[in-house]
Design an enzyme around this catalytic site. Structure first.
Site, PDB file in Angstrom:
ATOM      1  CD  GLU A 125      -3.235   3.757   2.440  1.00  0.00           C
ATOM      2  OE1 GLU A 125      -4.000   4.077   1.502  1.00  0.00           O
ATOM      3  OE2 GLU A 125      -3.167   2.598   2.894  1.00  0.00           O
ATOM      4  CG  ASP A 216      -3.841  -1.844  -1.920  1.00  0.00           C
ATOM      5  OD1 ASP A 216      -2.723  -1.319  -1.835  1.00  0.00           O
ATOM      6  OD2 ASP A 216      -4.881  -1.347  -1.440  1.00  0.00           O
TER       7      ASP A 216
END
Length: 672
Positions: A125, A216
């Site tokens: 993250e 991602d």
């Protein structure tokens, strides 16, 4: 245009520990395999990829064709493998020794399977904290990637965002790449030609700058509409051809760029993540104010200029936002300390694997994705915690009852256990069970989540309006608003009390307890309005928990009153067909529907997903109600209600002027 833009393409593939196999298989089918297949057709296009360790192990076992594609591209030097913590922990949230071990485990996994040891690491993250540098350094990592927003928060100018910088902590250095937000929002959502044109112009706008992308991989096929856009309509192939055909773009791997260039300078980044995460981690009221302030600055045309000055919160705020997250985290820290305190010869590989599983990030937070709201993700963490604790107990015996301030709130909890079960009890104010572990099933029956306010509930309360779809390309999941289930305002009312088991009421008055001095087992004395005295005792015998109450009043009016307690039972089947509810031997259906039954001496809860059953026996017989405990969360697919636990309300009629003895037995029986 005379400048050539180095283009560093990297993708990050991740599935949460504990995710359903069907979900992972679908991700491989619609995203991971087609992406790698498309890249395989362009051997002159180098790129970097990180696949989290748990997902990679699953793919090696279940999807050998996809792994074979990746292996071939690694062998021909098209792919640079990027490491990370093996189970994708937020490195800043785990102990230093575990940071080194996690990164080392992932590097060894890649080296063993692909014969390539990574020198770069993906930060989960993109949570940056300078304290991670020494551990990364010790694990052999030379560079990491964070958002350009991190650099802007440190005061960097736009012209400094086209290459890596060097940072240090306690004299140990690390090279840091700034990921371009502009590219993150363009790939793959804008037209392919427009994305290529933007990359071509990077070095024209800032000579010597590279196009730096790492994000991602799920955006390339799993996010809404992206499979059709990226593969059926040919976005990815068009983009790859466009980059290779451009005389102004030079695709490169991160390690090659690092070897051919010097750092642009030294930089010290603040503790920060990407801007959306900084908003998600705020408390609801603060998040509302933050969003309003962002909109104010956007409307005034100042947002891009001032955005680095608007920080929001840090990732660890999730540990204060969600007590359940803090509880898991502190349990993990407790067991990490026990593990590392063992002599090296007693630290087994299986223990280490469970510790790492307990550190997987997804169940600890919530933003655009379900996270902590998803019971199966929390269950995976507790599965590892309970299993590790049992392993540690076999080599390091604990006393049957301990006092420890586990959640660091300044008040001790009681850890009461035998070889089969463990209760963790919070003495004040309700002497309730916070955690209820069954070692044979590796399961915490007390694992649930309370309903609480979320800033995004305003979209439900006031009517959600979807943002306009762009005229070119497709909308990002951040801009979509949809509903997976019907949700009313009543579904958004926060719980008034924690969702712990064995909280009692006398009529509508909560019973508060003080602890008695009984070293063998937890024993509490409570009262209501100085008119009722309640004695509460817990006892563990093999795989059975017994809770005994003595309720008495000196009043002489002989009125009838209601004594009640409530259980929250984390049944893994939730509202699925694998759970069956029986009362007095008669089926009541599953766990997902509200049920009100007649007086019962026995309630049986069968759960095939759990791999066992819970037998509840009552003396005297109990009046009961069962209902699913539901919460509302958001995900990339929309708002939805999720069953967290089975709530059982148990009640007995009692009279003033008499003493009443009440007993509950709960037997946890694994299937053979």
């Amino acid at each position: 245009m005379t400048h050539s833009t180095p283009f560093l393409l990297g993708v990050h593939a991740h599935q949460p520990v504990g995710n359903f196999p069907r979900v992972i298989d679908d991700a491989v089918l619609r995203c991971y395999h087609p992406f790698l297949e498309a890249m395989h057709h362009f051997p002159d296009f180098p790129f970097a990829i990180h696949i989290s360790g748990w997902l990679l192990a699953y793919m090696i076992d279940q999807h050998p064709k996809t792994i074979a594609l990746l292996q071939e591209m690694v062998t021909r030097n098209q792919v640079e493998l990027v490491g990370a913590g093996d189970t994708e922990p937020v490195l800043a949230a785990i102990p230093h020794a575990d940071r080194i071990a996690q990164v080392g485990a992932m590097a060894s996994r890649l080296e063993k399977r692909f014969r390539q040891r990574p020198i770069g690491a993906w930060l989960t993250e993109r949570v940056w904290d300078p304290s991670v540098v020494p551990a990364l350094n010790a694990a052999g990592v030379r560079y990491v990637m964070v958002d350009d927003y991190h650099f802007l928060c440190a005061g960097a100018a736009a012209g400094q965002l086209g290459g890596f910088h060097r940072t240090e902590e306690n004299g140990q250095s690390m090279d840091v790449f700034p990921i371009s937000e502009a590219l993150r929002y363009r790939l793959p959502f804008s037209e392919a030609a427009a994305a290529v044109s933007y990359i071509e112009g990077i070095s024209e706008r800032h000579p010597g700058s590279a196009g730096i992308y790492f994000d991602d991989i799920e955006k390339f096929g799993l996010w809404p509409e992206t499979y059709d856009w990226v593969y059926e309509k040919g976005w990815l192939e068009q983009f790859l051809r466009g980059v290779l055909d451009s005389p102004h773009i030079q695709p490169m791997q991160y390690r090659d760029y690092l070897a051919q260039n010097r750092p642009q300078g030294i930089i010290y980044l603040p503790t920060v993540s990407y801007s959306e995460m900084n908003e998600w981690t705020l408390s609801p009221d603060a998040a509302r104010s933050y969003a309003a302030f962002l909109e104010q600055e956007r409307s005034a045309g100042r947002l891009e200029e001032r955005k680095p000055l608007i920080r929001g919160g840090t990732w660890k705020n999730f540990l204060t936002r969600y007590p359940e997250s803090n509880w898991m985290h502190k349990r993990m820290l407790q067991l990490s300390q026990r593990f590392h305190a063992l002599p090296k010869r007693q630290q087994s590989k299986a223990m280490c694997e469970n510790l790492h599983m307990a550190q997987a990030n997804d169940a600890y937070w919530h933003g655009l994705f379900g996270g902590i709201y998803l019971p199966h993700l929390r269950r995976a963490v507790f599965n590892a915690i309970v299993h590790l604790e049992a392993q540690l107990d076999r080599v390091q015996t604990r006393p049957p009852m301990e006092r420890v301030d586990l959640d660091m709130d300044g008040l001790d909890e009681l850890l009461y256990h035998n070889h089969a079960l463990q209760l963790i009890i919070r003495p004040a104010p309700a002497a309730a069970v916070v955690e209820w572990d069954c070692y044979a099933l590796r399961h915490n029956l007390g694992d649930t989540l309370a309903r609480r306010d979320e800033a995004y509930y305003d979209k439900i309360r006031h009517g959600a309006i979807a943002l306009a779809v762009p005229s070119e390309g497709i909308a990002s999941a951040h801009d979509r608003i949809s509903f997976k289930t019907d949700i009313g305002t009543d579904d958004l009312i926060p719980d008034a009390t924690p969702c712990h088991s064995f909280q009692e009421w006398l009529d509508d008055h909560p019973i508060t307890y003080g602890e008695s001095d009984l070293p063998e087992a937890p024993h509490f004395s409570g009262s209501v309005a100085d008119e009722w005295a309640i004695d509460k005792r817990y006892a563990l015998t093999k795989n059975r928990l017994t809770v005994r109450y003595r309720v008495a009043s000196g009043r002489k009016d002989m009125d009838t009153h209601r004594f009640s307690t409530r259980l929250f039972l984390a049944m893994p089947s939730c509202d699925g067909p694998a759970g069956q509810f029986f009362a007095n031997g008669r089926s009541q259906g599953g766990f997902g529907d509200p049920i009100q039954g007649e007086a019962a001496q026995e309630i049986l809860l069968e759960d095939a997903v759990l791999g066992g059953k819970i037998i509840l026996r009552f003396n005297p017989p109990v009046c009961w109600q069962g209902a699913p405990h539901l919460t509302v969360s958001q995900s990339e697919a929309g708002f939805e209600k999720i069953m967290q636990a089975l709530r059982l309300d148990l009640a007995w009629s009692i009279q003033a002027g008499k003493a009443h003895a009440i007993e509950i037995q709960a037997e946890v029986v694994p299937y053979e």
